[in-house]
Design a protein around this motif. Structure first.
Motif, PDB file in Angstrom:
ATOM      1  N   GLN A  17       0.884  -1.166   0.000  1.00 13.83           N
ATOM      2  CA  GLN A  17       0.000   0.000   0.000  1.00 13.83           C
ATOM      3  C   GLN A  17       0.915   1.207   0.000  1.00 13.83           C
ATOM      4  OE1 GLN A  17      -2.958   0.207   3.033  1.00 13.83           O
ATOM      5  NE2 GLN A  17      -4.152  -1.436   2.157  1.00 13.83           N
ATOM      6  N   PRO A  25      -1.518  12.696   2.356  1.00 10.61           N
ATOM      7  CA  PRO A  25      -2.342  13.857   2.011  1.00 10.61           C
ATOM      8  C   PRO A  25      -1.592  14.986   1.303  1.00 10.61           C
ATOM      9  CG  PRO A  25      -2.788  13.139   4.256  1.00 10.61           C
ATOM     10  CD  PRO A  25      -1.599  12.363   3.779  1.00 10.61           C
ATOM     11  N   THR A  78      -7.783   8.903  -4.611  1.00 11.62           N
ATOM     12  CA  THR A  78      -8.265   9.077  -3.238  1.00 11.62           C
ATOM     13  C   THR A  78      -7.443   8.226  -2.276  1.00 11.62           C
ATOM     14  OG1 THR A  78     -10.485   9.552  -4.074  1.00 11.62           O
ATOM     15  CG2 THR A  78     -10.308   8.919  -1.760  1.00 11.62           C
ATOM     16  N   LYS A  79      -7.143   6.982  -2.667  1.00 17.04           N
ATOM     17  CA  LYS A  79      -6.314   6.121  -1.814  1.00 17.04           C
ATOM     18  C   LYS A  79      -4.920   6.720  -1.633  1.00 17.04           C
ATOM     19  CE  LYS A  79      -8.240   1.515  -2.542  1.00 17.04           C
ATOM     20  NZ  LYS A  79      -7.890   0.127  -2.902  1.00 17.04           N
ATOM     21  N   GLU A 101      -5.202   9.491   0.801  1.00 16.94           N
ATOM     22  CA  GLU A 101      -5.451   9.006   2.164  1.00 16.94           C
ATOM     23  C   GLU A 101      -4.126   8.586   2.810  1.00 16.94           C
ATOM     24  OE1 GLU A 101      -8.298   5.833   1.793  1.00 16.94           O
ATOM     25  OE2 GLU A 101      -9.948   7.209   1.442  1.00 16.94           O
ATOM     26  N   LEU A 102      -3.277   7.930   2.042  1.00 13.92           N
ATOM     27  CA  LEU A 102      -1.982   7.487   2.560  1.00 13.92           C
ATOM     28  C   LEU A 102      -1.004   8.645   2.730  1.00 13.92           C
ATOM     29  CD1 LEU A 102      -1.444   4.216   0.484  1.00 13.92           C
ATOM     30  CD2 LEU A 102      -1.907   4.386   2.933  1.00 13.92           C
ATOM     31  N   THR A 146     -10.881   6.550  -7.499  1.00 15.58           N
ATOM     32  CA  THR A 146     -10.687   5.705  -6.322  1.00 15.58           C
ATOM     33  C   THR A 146      -9.210   5.617  -5.940  1.00 15.58           C
ATOM     34  OG1 THR A 146     -12.626   4.397  -6.893  1.00 15.58           O
ATOM     35  CG2 THR A 146     -11.042   3.375  -5.399  1.00 15.58           C
TER      36      THR A 146
END
Length: 153
Positions: A67, A100, A93-94, A97-98, A90
């Motif tokens: 990830q 910013p 966004t991931k 999230e990891l 998607t």
């Protein structure tokens, strides 16, 4: 005597680190900052050759193993280039999230919004980049140009 010992130890450290520095691979996107980033050189070559199917296969394999924001960002980029905007969103966004403050993800997400006609959200990404790059950066310039080009068409 103590200073001489530190000088010798410092020289040894520098000399032993040099081969390691040479072996570091080149990374694929503008904003690779994580030391945990996998080597994305081959993926970038496929993207530059517009071999998006090949790049997607490699990136999906990498995403199963790790990830990592840079991998997700490139997945988003590659999917956007194939026209799969929803899945691209998607992955951007991931990535954010990891990490910013991932500048390339903000740029590419903004470009996605430009391509889909959501100029308000594109400008939100531009504002995020203005905060991340108060003195300017390539990602900010590229997104601003994409927005300006769309507005003038």
């Amino acid at each position: 005597m103590k200073h001489a010992l530190f000088a010798v130890l410092g020289a040894i450290a520098v000399l032993t680190a040099a081969p390691i520095a040479i072996a570091v691979p080149a990374y694929a996107v503008d904003d690779i900052e994580g030391a945990d980033a996998p080597d994305l050189t081959a993926v970038k070559a496929k993207i530059e050759a517009k071999d998006y199917k090949g790049a997607l296969a490699d990136l999906r394999d990498l995403a199963q193993d790790t990830q990592q924001a840079d991998v997700y960002n490139l997945l988003g980029f590659t999917l956007r280039k194939t026209g799969d905007y929803q899945t691209s969103l998607t992955y951007y966004t991931k990535a954010l999230e990891l990490k910013p403050d991932h500048k390339a993800a903000h740029e590419y997400l903004g470009e996605l919004y430009v391509e889909t006609g959501d100029m308000a959200k594109a400008n939100e990404q531009l504002a995020s980049l203005q905060k991340l790059c108060p003195a300017g950066c390539e990602e900010l310039s590229d997104l601003k140009q994409a927005i300006d080009t769309k507005v003038t068409k």
